[in-house]
Design an enzyme around this catalytic site. Structure first.
Site, PDB file in Angstrom:
ATOM      1  N   LYS A 126       0.152  -1.108  -0.465  1.00  0.00           N
ATOM      2  CA  LYS A 126       0.026  -0.410   0.075  1.00  0.00           C
ATOM      3  C   LYS A 126       0.993   1.308  -0.262  1.00  0.00           C
ATOM      4  CE  LYS A 126      -4.354  -2.404   2.064  1.00  0.00           C
ATOM      5  NZ  LYS A 126      -4.264  -2.421   3.166  1.00  0.00           N
ATOM      6  N   LYS A 208      -7.729 -15.052 -10.443  1.00  0.00           N
ATOM      7  CA  LYS A 208      -8.812 -15.682 -10.001  1.00  0.00           C
ATOM      8  C   LYS A 208      -9.357 -13.961  -9.844  1.00  0.00           C
ATOM      9  CE  LYS A 208      -6.956 -13.742  -4.939  1.00  0.00           C
ATOM     10  NZ  LYS A 208      -7.522 -13.461  -4.493  1.00  0.00           N
ATOM     11  N   LYS A 211     -11.680  -7.946  -7.527  1.00  0.00           N
ATOM     12  CA  LYS A 211     -11.929  -6.700  -7.518  1.00  0.00           C
ATOM     13  C   LYS A 211     -11.036  -5.869  -8.192  1.00  0.00           C
ATOM     14  CE  LYS A 211     -13.438  -3.232  -5.098  1.00  0.00           C
ATOM     15  NZ  LYS A 211     -13.790  -1.890  -5.426  1.00  0.00           N
TER      16      LYS A 211
END
Ligand code: TRP
Length: 345
Positions: A126, A208, A211
């Protein structure tokens, strides 16, 4: 690294074990969330004392703009309930409604060292993605997560692989707390029913369903029937096997995997046989899969829409959850303050 507890149905009926997990309020659940997590929660709510929490405070670490927070929290609650989470069986609540969390987070921060926090994989990621917002909350994200878990003295934490490092850190914080102040908390373990943890592949033949991946490769519970059809029909295929009993290429294997999740077993067998006989029409397979997907997704979408229009119902759920989680938190914090020696009056 850390271990995930695999519990088989025969030894999983320990109703005294406490389960806790957090759901990020990013809104718009997809099939990957369902088969990877929610389906586990639904099974656990029948077998354990469960606390499932919407992690709205955690979202502040990366989403300083809170305008859409309320709608996101409501959506994630509605979608999870529509999928089968039952507020009468599990405690469903919002993190921000349990004020004790901030207090426990503060005590735990004294037990967390800068070096270990800086080494956390999710923190490093992040910090790299948002170099302009490397705040202390982001650094201590695993400390807040530990507070969530141990607030209910939970020992089982159903989470995916990506959370195992946080769980390992939680165990370290717990060990230090217990060592310094006395045994108050059990050491939490990542948990899943081995056979239930399914990685749902995307429709584009790679990776996979998630989002952050390509939106056309991910099926959301909010997708309408036409969009589901469109996404499934666009899934990558080829002109079919040229010889009987060929090995399925990854992207074809993925389509079969999706079919296994939502279609009847005889339907799956039919297409599997057609593939093995090198006599398959992928157009037909995808049409069938699209209709079966719609049969799976549409009722959940409709239920979720109905719940979302009922603000009073949602408020009631949140109040009930806050009350239950609050009671559990109050008990824990009494023990914590006593253990630390903050009981002067
Ligand atoms: N960090 C978790 C995630 O990203 C969400 C979360 C917050 C959580 N608090 C938790 C998970 C407590 C398990 C237990 O998905």
């Amino acid at each position: 690294m850390s271990e995930t507890t695999h519990i088989s149905p025969s030894n999983s009926s320990d109703t005294t074990a406490i389960v806790m997990s957090g759901i990020r309020p990013t809104g718009y659940l997809h099939l990957g969330n369902y088969f990877g997590a929610i389906r586990n929660y639904i099974k656990m709510q029948d077998e354990f004392t469960c606390y499932f929490m919407v992690a709205d405070l955690h979202s502040l670490t990366t989403h300083p703009d809170t305008k859409s927070l309320k709608a996101n929290v409501q959506r994630v609650l509605a979608e999870n309930i529509a999928c089968g989470l039952d507020p009468d069986k599990a405690c469903l609540y919002c993190q921000s409604h349990v004020y004790e969390t901030g207090e426990l987070y503060l005590y735990l921060n004294m037990l967390a060292y800068l070096g270990e926090l800086e080494k956390t994989v999710t923190f490093k990621e992040k910090a790299r993605q948002h170099p302009d917002n490397v705040n202390a909350g982001l650094l201590t994200y695993p400390v807040l997560q530990t507070a969530d878990i141990i607030m209910h003295r939970a020992s089982l934490v159903p989470v995916g692989k990506d959370q195992e490092q946080h769980l390992e850190m939680a165990r370290n914080f717990v060990k230090r707390f217990n060592h310094r102040y006395g045994e108050v908390f059990p050491e939490p373990q990542a948990f899943n029913y081995q056979q239930h943890l399914v990685k749902v592949p995307g429709l584009d033949g790679s990776g996979k369903m998630s989002k952050s991946e390509n939106d056309m490769a991910t099926l959301y519970f909010a997708d309408d029937d036409e969009l589901i059809r469109k996404k499934v029909m666009k899934a990558k295929t080829d002109s079919g096997p040229t010889a009987p009993n060929s090995i399925k290429p990854d992207y074809i294997e993925n389509i079969f995997l999706l079919m296994k999740l939502v279609s009847a077993s005889d339907v799956y067998e039919h297409y599997d046989k057609a593939f093995n006989e090198a006599n398959i029409r992928y157009g037909d397979l995808k049409k069938q899969l699209a209709e079966d997907m719609i049969r799976f997704i549409a009722p959940i979408r409709e239920k979720s829409t109905t719940i979302l229009t009922d603000e009073k119902y949602l408020k009631g759920i949140m109040e009930k959850g806050a009350e239950m989680a609050g009671e559990s938190a109050a008990k824990t914090m009494k023990l914590v303050r006593e253990a630390i020696g903050l009981n002067y009056y």
